[in-house]
Structures are given as C-alpha cells and as structure tokens.
Design an enzyme around this catalytic site. Structure first.
Site, PDB file in Angstrom:
ATOM      1  N   ASP A   1       0.673  -1.196  -0.185  1.00 17.51           N
ATOM      2  CA  ASP A   1      -0.007  -0.170   0.031  1.00 17.51           C
ATOM      3  C   ASP A   1       0.865   1.215   0.082  1.00 17.51           C
ATOM      4  OD1 ASP A   1      -2.286  -1.375  -0.004  1.00 17.51           O
ATOM      5  OD2 ASP A   1      -2.582  -1.367   2.174  1.00 17.51           O
TER       6      ASP A   1
ATOM      7  N   LYS B   1      -5.635  -1.865  -7.391  1.00 16.62           N
ATOM      8  CA  LYS B   1      -6.017  -0.932  -6.091  1.00 16.62           C
ATOM      9  C   LYS B   1      -7.246  -0.093  -6.352  1.00 16.62           C
ATOM     10  CE  LYS B   1      -3.004  -3.411  -3.736  1.00 16.62           C
ATOM     11  NZ  LYS B   1      -3.596  -4.666  -2.802  1.00 16.62           N
TER      12      LYS B   1
ATOM     13  N   ARG C   1      -2.596   2.158  -9.583  1.00 16.07           N
ATOM     14  CA  ARG C   1      -1.514   3.070  -8.901  1.00 16.07           C
ATOM     15  C   ARG C   1      -0.343   3.237  -9.617  1.00 16.07           C
ATOM     16  NH1 ARG C   1      -2.904   1.241  -2.812  1.00 16.07           N
ATOM     17  NH2 ARG C   1      -4.699   2.682  -2.375  1.00 16.07           N
TER      18      ARG C   1
HETATM   19  C1  S3P Z   1      -5.419  -5.520   3.055  1.00 20.26           C
HETATM   20  C2  S3P Z   1      -4.580  -6.380   2.116  1.00 20.26           C
HETATM   21  C3  S3P Z   1      -4.106  -5.624   1.053  1.00 20.26           C
HETATM   22  C4  S3P Z   1      -4.049  -4.238   0.918  1.00 20.26           C
HETATM   23  C5  S3P Z   1      -5.298  -3.388   1.701  1.00 20.26           C
HETATM   24  C6  S3P Z   1      -5.597  -4.178   3.112  1.00 20.26           C
HETATM   25  C7  S3P Z   1      -5.900  -6.181   4.450  1.00 20.26           C
HETATM   26  O1  S3P Z   1      -4.644  -6.124  -0.207  1.00 20.26           O
HETATM   27  O2  S3P Z   1      -3.539  -3.516  -0.144  1.00 20.26           O
HETATM   28  O3  S3P Z   1      -5.221  -2.245   1.593  1.00 20.26           O
HETATM   29  O4  S3P Z   1      -6.344  -5.635   5.185  1.00 20.26           O
HETATM   30  O5  S3P Z   1      -5.901  -7.421   4.094  1.00 20.26           O
HETATM   31  P1  S3P Z   1      -4.381  -7.423  -1.001  1.00 20.26           P
HETATM   32  O6  S3P Z   1      -4.976  -8.561  -0.346  1.00 20.26           O
HETATM   33  O7  S3P Z   1      -5.495  -7.241  -2.376  1.00 20.26           O
HETATM   34  O8  S3P Z   1      -3.131  -7.239  -1.326  1.00 20.26           O
END
Ligand code: S3P
Length: 742
Positions: free
Chosen positions: A622, A649, A653
């Site tokens: 992130d 995302k 991004r």
């Molecule tokens: C998150 C996992 C990540 C992250 C998101 C929050 C989580 O996503 O980018 O902001 O809380 O499990 P991904 O699982 O798609 O990588």
C-alpha cells in the site's frame, strides 16, 4: 437560481396565494421565464397583498378570468379544497394549459382529478415541493424558498412528456432539485418521513398536556423535548387535511411503528438492555447518516462537488511527535471477529475512517450491537459464529475492498442471502479472486460481468474445507478463505506465494481460535469458538508512511511517529526507505495485543535510487504511491518489478502515479508490473488522484520538494483511511490544505 432568462411561456397562473403558491409565483416572476404571472385567491386581501408585494404581476377576480389563456396553472390551495377547485376547472375551457399542483399526498390528488375529469388529464403533472416554513400566508412568500430543496413530480403513464418537461423546467428555475417518483411510492415515503413524525409530535404534546392540565411539567422540559416537538407548532388545519388525504399510507407506516414501539416497550418491561442498546446504537448511526443527507453532505454535495481539491504549496520541513490514526486492516478485523465472538470485545485506537465505518455498518445491518466509535473506542457485543441475522437490504461497503473481500468469506457460510455493493471504484475491482476459491468450497456467489461487484452470496450452503494455493500474494484472499474455513466441514489451508500481512491469523488466536502456520501455509479447523477480547489497534504504518517519506525528502526534518504497528509483514516501506539511504530508527519496540509496535524516528536524508527487491513488494504493497515520490526525489533511477497488483487497487496506482509524476516533470515509465523512475526536480502542476486516497496524500507529500504549488483533484476519499490527514500534515509543517479552506 437562474438569472433573468428569455420567457418560455406567456402566462403562469397560480391559484392559492399562500406561502407555497406565493413563493412559486414570486420566484418565477423574478426568473423571467414567464411573460406574465397572474394570481388568484378566494381571499381578496391576499390578492391585494400579492400585487403589492410583487408576488404576481396582477390578480384576477374570478377563477374563469384567471385561467383564460393560461399556459401553466399551478394549484396551490389546501389539499382538501382541491377536489372542489378541480370541479370548477373542469367546467372551463382550459385550452392546452398544463396543470400542476403542490399537494403533499399525491394519491388523493389523482383520485380527485379522476372523479372530476373522468380520467387523469394528460397535461396534469402532480407535484410536491418538500419545503415549507412555520410561517404561512402570502406575506411569507419568498422567491428562494425552494432553492436546493427537493421537488417530487409524480407523473402517470399517460402524462404528456412535454408537460412534464415544462413543469420540471419551472421548478429547476427556482433552484429546486426535481425528482420523479411513482404516486404510491411518494405517498409511502412522505407518510414515513413527514406525516408520521408530525402525528407523533402533535400526539405527544397533546397527551402530556392533557395529563398535566396545569402544564407544570413543561417547566422542566429541556432541549430534547423542544426539538422533538417543534413540528407540533405547525398549522393544524393543513395537517388535518394531510392525514385525511394520505390515510392509507399513514396507517401503514403507523402500524409498523406501533409494532416497533411495542417491542421497545417489551424491552423496557423485561429489562432487556441489550435490545435497547441495539435500537439506540443503530438509530444513532442512522441519524448521523441522515444528518449528512439533510445537510446535503451525503449524495447531493458529493454529486455536485466530488472534486475535493488539495492545494499543496512547496517547501517546508517536518518536526514534532505525531500519532496517525489506527490501522485500517486491524480495525476491520476487530469488528468482524468481535461480532463473531461470544461475549464483548472492547476496541481502542479504532480507525474512524469511512472504510472501517462501512464494516461497522455492515455488522449493525446484520443485527450486531456495536457501541461507538467514540474517540477510537468501540464495544462490540458479539453474537457468536452463528448469530448473524439477515440484513434488511444490500450491504453498502463504499470504497472498501477489504470489507467486501473478507465479508464474502464469512457470508458464504451464513444461512441467509446477502448482496454486497460499493462505490464506483470498488465496483470496478476484481472479486473473482475470492469468488472462485469460495465456489470451490461450495459457496454460491453471483457477480456482475468479469467478476465485479455487486456480489450476491446465496445462504444455506454447506462449505467443505480445501487447500488453496493462492495465485497472487493477497492478504484479503487469504483472510477471506480462513474466515470461510471457520464454517467449513473440515480443514481449510491457504498457501501464499509470498508472505502477506498476517493480522487475521494473529487476531484469530487473540480471540482464542487456533490457527496453525506452517511456512507459507495458514490452516484453520472448524469447531472452535471465538471469545470476546480487548484489542488495542496500533497506528497504521500505511498512514505513517506518508510522513516517513515526507520527513525523509524535506531537508532539516525530524519527526517521531508514535505507536506505529511494525508487524514484519507490513514493514517493507521502512526496509525500502533504508535501502534508499533513509534515516529511520525504531524506538521503544514493544508488543501490544499480539502485534509489534514502535515509535519511529525519521530524519531528512539524501535518498538514492535502487532496484526494489521483489520480496519486499507484498510487505509494502500500500506504500508504493508515496515510495514513488521518494524515488522522484532520490538521486538516480529506482526500478520496481513484480508489482502488477498495484494496477487493481483503489486505482491503477502504476498508471495514475506515472501520469501525475510526468505532469510534474519527472521521468516515470510505467511497465506492466512496475515502474522506472528517474530522480529529478519536481515541478508544479495539476494532478488527479482518481478518487484514490493514497494517491492524493502522496502528491501532497511531493509538494515538499516541488518548485511551485501542486493542485490535486479528487481527494475526497482521503477520509476512507486518514480522515485527519490535512490537520496532521499542517501540524507537522506541510503546507497542504483543501482548496477553498482558509
Ligand atoms: C489488506 C490487504 C491488501 C492491502 C489492503 C488491505 C488487508 O490487499 O492492499 O489495503 O487488510 O487484508 P490485497 O490482499 O489485495 O493485497
């Protein structure tokens, strides 16, 4: 309101020169859309006043004279007088005049018109402005009364589209927001939101006044009583008309309310505090939402001005101690697991951002009593793994991909159906990554085209456990399957291609639910329970990252970011910045509720470009938007590979950051799975965040090293993860503000 426009009709006739009719006439007279505005009222004094006050150009002495050669006739008399008035009109030759009205119960108006004309005339457009005042009469007429108020038109199947367009045009000229609605729907909506509250207010005041004839108790009445009963000061005759006119819809909503009131009575009688708390917390949350709607901050203003622009001025350095808001991932999970636990869970440090609030609302919709959040404190009254109730409608998750993906796992195993929806950005995000493995476990899930939301999850399925090798490194997919696994018939195991955040595994254990981790595989078995617990949410390293980069690139900076979660599955941003030459130290390393926490000291440093090691990508997933800003300020080239996940995302991004950086004069070349950035001089300019909170904050940071101001469009979603970003940024020494704010 429109400035004086060219006339679109010759003669507007307004019958009934009270507050509403008078305001309509006056506003349109000022607009210039009608060559002449003519009034009629049975009361001679009102006719005189209307002319004197400039409400109309002139008044007619009889109805027949008024309606001769009219283009539009507005009927603004009391609703029970309408049938007689329509009877009179039916005897006249109205030519091709368009008729409209302002009555607040439309079924009754249509019925009266049918009685009189035999069928609803096609040029009769029923309408209802949702505006008023405690004042009445022509002297209270105000040309701005309808500005930014809703006007509901309820055309029928045979309504002439041109007549509808004309009436819409006239109301719009008064600054009203015109909507079209079905007659019956209008009457139900108004019965619930306007007529019932008036009935209750009149009824309560009368009931108390009767019981306490000397009215002595009112001496002790405070603000609550005054606010609740304000509308009992409304016009009794008008309201008597409305209840008689909208009888069926009022009875319907009143009966529903009586049933709910009886349930509340029973809760008081039985000392059922849990039930009372459920009603009160849900009502409070709903009321907060209504207030936003009423203040037009929800829907209306968002539609008109969703372009919240940040203006970031160049220069400055950062100093001081800062505590950024609570971790988003942990906040979501605290509500989910707290709801599924037995007993109460107390949460501290909860992120009061829109994403985490969407998760709270989802569980409230499913019958969980949740107190707060208030200054980061939330109390979740868990209902156990099998205690969720069917939500009353689709669950709206706003911008929050984490809510949607994690919820889909646990909802796949519930006995009821659910539909999950989200905003425009979430509606574009891929959900097959969860739907596909969940289907393999036996879930029944429907998606929109290409696996996008909304998701409809069919309840009552028996899930089987399974082993899943995740094709992408995603904590959301892993967590979704582990949550489904709590309900499966046997063991569920998930292997990830690279380590991802492990908050779900840690928190499940914190709730007393065993999770086995063997290398990159997490395993859960069904048949255990979650026990309510205490959770302290650390500050979000993903929010802290903006200040880490800001302090690193702004010479002379030194800040301490307090109480930041430094779970090793999240600290890629620190490792990458250190590899770039960042001056970052962790102090007071400690463990809080199963999560490592530290204070992070960051000093300004000359950064250098690097090849970002691919194994750090999921650990900083992130933080890349702001790391790209660090790369733009570094000496030399920074290369990122293996980060194709960034393209799905909240925005793409890679592309969005590349576009913005290029606009600011930085060489940034996107590749399918990453980007190559040459450090350089950041210029000034306009960039677009595309509704992505992290892009908006990243470009705010970039301004520290820019040669001039950066205007960042579409920043409203910063509130999803970091509602007080501007405040903290200013306090730390950055010169960024919302445009228009002083
Ligand atoms: C998150 C996992 C990540 C992250 C998101 C929050 C989580 O996503 O980018 O902001 O809380 O499990 P991904 O699982 O798609 O990588």
């Amino acid at each position: 309101m429109e400035q004086r426009a060219a006339p679109v009709i010759d003669r507007l006739v307004v019958i009934g020169l009270g507050l509403i009719g008078g305001s309509f006439a006056k506003g349109l007279r000022e607009s210039g859309l009608c060559r002449e505005v003519l009034g009629f009222d049975l009361d001679a004094r009102s006719r005189e006043l209307a002319v004197e006050l400039g409400v109309v150009d002139r008044c007619a002495d009889t109805l027949a004279e008024a309606c001769r050669d009219a283009d539009v006739i507005q009927l603004a008399t009391p609703i029970l007088a309408l049938e007689r008035l329509l009877g009179e009109l039916a005897k006249l030759d109205l030519g091709s005049a368009v008729i409209t009205d302002v009555g607040s119960a439309k079924g009754n108006v249509v019925r009266c018109a049918r009685n009189v004309f035999g069928e609803m005339p096609s040029r009769f457009v029923p309408g209802h402005p949702i505006a008023g005042s405690e004042l009445s009469g022509v002297t209270a007429a105000k040309s701005t009364l309808f500005r930014r108020h809703k006007v509901i038109l309820t055309p029928l199947k045979n309504t002439d589209p041109q007549a509808l367009a004309l009436v819409t045009r006239l109301w719009a000229a008064l600054g009203a927001d015109v909507e079209h609605m079905d007659v019956a729907h209008h009457d139900e909506v108004l019965a619930a939101t306007s007529h019932l509250p008036h009935l209750l207010a009149f009824g309560l005041v009368d009931s108390l006044a009767k019981r306490h004839e000397n009215l002595e108790i009112f001496r002790y009445a405070a603000g609550g009583f005054r606010d609740f009963t304000r509308i009992a000061g409304s016009d009794p005759v008008m309201w008597h008309d409305i209840f008689l006119a909208n009888r069926e819809a009022v009875l319907h909503t009143l009966d529903d309310f009586r049933a709910d009131l009886d349930a509340l009575r029973a809760a008081v009688d039985e000392g059922d505090g849990h039930r009372l708390l459920g009603v009160f917390t849900r009502a409070r949350a709903a009321r907060e939402h209504f207030s936003k709607i009423l203040a037009r901050r929800a829907y209306v203003d968002v539609m008109h001005s969703n372009d919240l622009v940040f203006l970031a001025n160049p220069g400055g350095s950062l100093t001081g101690h800062l505590r950024v808001p609570g971790d988003k991932s942990i906040s979501h999970r605290s509500i989910m697991l707290g709801s599924l636990a037995e007993g109460t869970t107390e949460v501290e440090g909860f992120l009061e951002g829109e994403d985490a609030l969407a998760t709270i609302q989802a569980f409230r919709d499913m019958g969980v009593v949740i107190e707060g959040p208030q200054q980061g404190r939330v109390t979740v009254h868990g209902v156990g793994l099998h205690g969720l109730k069917p939500p009353p409608g689709p669950i709206y998750l706003g911008n929050s991909g984490t809510s949607m993906r994690l919820l889909s796992g646990l909802l796949a195993a519930q006995p009821f159906d659910t539909t999950l929806t989200g905003d425009a950005s979430l509606s574009k995000r891929p959900m097959n990554r969860v739907a596909k493995p969940l289907r393999e476990m036996g879930a029944v899930i429907e998606t929109a085209a290409e696996g996008r939301p909304p998701l409809t999850i069919r309840g009552g399925q028996r899930l089987s456990g399974m082993h899943y090798d995740m094709p992408m490194a995603s904590a959301q997919v892993k967590s979704c399957l582990l949550l489904a696994g709590l309900y499966a018939a046997d063991q569920t195991s998930v292997t990830e291609p690279a380590p991802t955040r492990d908050h779900t595994e840690r928190m499940l254990r914190g709730f007393g639910y065993p999770v086995t981790v063997e290398g990159r595989t997490a395993i859960v078995e069904p048949g255990h329970k979650l026990r309510g617990t205490h959770i302290e949410v650390p500050a979000d390293i993903s929010s802290a990252a903006f200040f880490m980069v800001a302090a690193s690139i702004a010479p002379g900076s030194e800040i301490v970011l307090e109480h930041v979660g430094v779970n090793p599955t999240r600290t890629g941003v620190i490792d990458i910045l250190k590899l770039m030459g960042g001056d970052i130290t962790l102090e007071n390393l400690r463990e809080v509720g199963g999560e490592p926490v530290a204070d992070i000291r960051v000093r300004g440093a000359q950064l250098k470009g690097i090849d970002i090691p691919e194994d750090l990508v999921p650990l900083a997933i992130d933080e890349f938007p702001v790391l790209f800003v660090a790369a733009a300020c570094a000496q030399g080239r920074t290369t990122l590979r293996g980060a194709e996940e960034l393209r799905v995302k909240e925005s793409d991004r890679i592309q969005v950051m590349a576009d913005g950086l290029q606009t600011l004069g930085i060489k940034a070349e996107p590749t399918p799975d990453g980007i190559v950035i040459e450090g350089g001089m950041i210029g000034s300019g306009e960039v677009w965040a595309h509704g992505d909170h992290r892009i908006a904050m990243s470009f705010s940071v970039a301004a520290l090293r820019a040669s001039g101001p950066i205007r960042i469009h579409d920043c409203a979603n910063v509130a999803t993860s970091f509602p007080n970003f501007l405040d903290l940024a200013q306090r730390a020494g950055m010169q960024v503000q919302a445009e228009g704010a002083s």
